[in-house]
Structure formats: structure tokens, C-alpha cells
Design an enzyme around this catalytic site. Structure first.
Site, PDB file in Angstrom:
ATOM      1  N   GLU A  35      60.409  93.182 -82.570  1.00  0.00           N
ATOM      2  CA  GLU A  35      59.710  94.453 -82.754  1.00  0.00           C
ATOM      3  C   GLU A  35      59.440  95.139 -81.415  1.00  0.00           C
ATOM      4  O   GLU A  35      58.411  95.791 -81.234  1.00  0.00           O
ATOM      5  CB  GLU A  35      58.404  94.226 -83.509  1.00  0.00           C
ATOM      6  CG  GLU A  35      58.620  93.692 -84.909  1.00  0.00           C
ATOM      7  CD  GLU A  35      57.335  93.423 -85.658  1.00  0.00           C
ATOM      8  OE1 GLU A  35      56.239  93.739 -85.144  1.00  0.00           O
ATOM      9  OE2 GLU A  35      57.421  92.894 -86.775  1.00  0.00           O
ATOM     10  N   CYS A  36      60.367  95.021 -80.509  1.00  0.00           N
ATOM     11  CA  CYS A  36      60.225  95.545 -79.148  1.00  0.00           C
ATOM     12  C   CYS A  36      61.123  96.766 -78.973  1.00  0.00           C
ATOM     13  O   CYS A  36      62.140  96.902 -79.659  1.00  0.00           O
ATOM     14  CB  CYS A  36      60.627  94.427 -78.171  1.00  0.00           C
ATOM     15  SG  CYS A  36      60.633  94.883 -76.431  1.00  0.00           S
ATOM     16  N   GLY A  37      60.785  97.613 -78.049  1.00  0.00           N
ATOM     17  CA  GLY A  37      61.645  98.744 -77.732  1.00  0.00           C
ATOM     18  C   GLY A  37      63.010  98.314 -77.216  1.00  0.00           C
ATOM     19  O   GLY A  37      63.976  99.081 -77.287  1.00  0.00           O
TER      20      GLY A  37
END
Length: 159
Positions: A35-37
Site C-alpha cells: 500500500e505504498c506509493g
């Protein structure tokens, strides 16, 4: 002095993974999060895995939830996400910590004070390039895209 091959870890399925099984290979070790950029980098990491397939190279993913809680899922959820969304076929290990008192021994070694890369991991998708002798040769911060590593990997494979 220790090498990458002196460590064990847990695979995503919970089994013990003796990293000496990778002896003689060039490796890209990456702390990952779903769920990271930078999660989109899974696609580029898989492209590296595919491009260098059969040449003595592998990406190894190490999920970590220490940065912004961006890897909250369990092993099955992480595997399903990586495989369905990005076609990941490279090995994923069990979720672990990369910094602090609870850091996995491998990650303490990667960032130890007497290494060439003596600082904690700053964020998800920090990458460490390991040569065929099990030594860290380069560290890449998260913003470095996987395709930018091609020449460094080729150089190590040519040795």
C-alpha cells in the site's frame, strides 16, 4: 566477516529459507509493501526477474510494515496481491522488520555501522544489490526505479 549466505529467514509460507541456497547468484534484496506509493515498482522488479532469468540473478522481496503501516496483510494476502496485480514470480519472504531493536538479523547486517551503507532503511522499496560472493555492492533508495539497475546487474553478472 559475514556474507548474505550466512543468514536464514522465513519464506512467505513460513518455512525456513537458508539463504546459502542462493550462493553464486547476483541478488536484489528489496523491502516491499503493498500500500505504498512505490508499490508499482513490483512490476519493474518482476521485469528484472524476467529479463535476467536463467543468468544467475534473482529478486528477493521482504515485506515490511514499519513504514506508515503500508503492509498490513498476512502472508497469503500479500502473495495473492503481488501475484494477481503484478504477476510476481520472484521469492517473497515472510513479513519482517528492517530497522530498530526488532530488525531481522539479515537487515541489521545490510545496514550495519561498519558497512558501506551504514544507515537505517528510510522507506519501503529500498534495494540492496548483492554480488555472487554474497557481499553488498550497492544500495538504492526507494525512488530509484528498477530499470535504473540494469547496467549494475549486467556488470555483476559479467564478472
Amino acid at each position: 566477516m559475514a556474507t548474505f549466505y550466512d543468514f536464514t529467514t522465513r519464506a512467505a509460507d513460513g518455512t525456513v529459507c537458508d539463504l546459502s541456497a542462493y550462493r553464486g547468484q547476483v541478488l536484489l534484496v528489496v523491502n516491499t509493501a503493498s500500500e505504498c506509493g512505490y508499490t508499482r515498482q513490483y512490476a519493474g522488479l518482476q521485469e528484472l526477474q524476467d529479463f535476467f532469468a536463467g543468468q544467475g540473478f534473482s529478486v528477493l522481496g521482504f515485506p515490511c510494515n514499519q513504514f506508515g503501516g503500508q503492509e498490513p496483510g498476512g502472508a497469503d494476502e500479500i502473495l495473492a496481491f503481488c501475484q494477481s496485480r503484478f504477476g510476481v514470480s520472484f521469492p517473497l519472504m515472510a513479513k519482517l522488520e528492517v530497522n530498530g531493536a526488532g530488525a531481522d538479523p539479515l537487515w541489521r547486517w545490510l545496514t550495519q555501522a561498519d558497512s558501506d551503507h551504514p544507515h537505517p532503511v528510510k522507506w519501503n522499496f529500498t534495494k540492496f544489490l548483492i554480488d555472487a560472493r554474497g557481499r553488498v555492492v550497492k544500495r538504492y533508495e526507494p525512488a530509484v526505479e528498477p530499470h535504473e539497475l540494469v547496467d549494475d546487474i549486467k556488470a555483476l553478472l559479467a564478472r
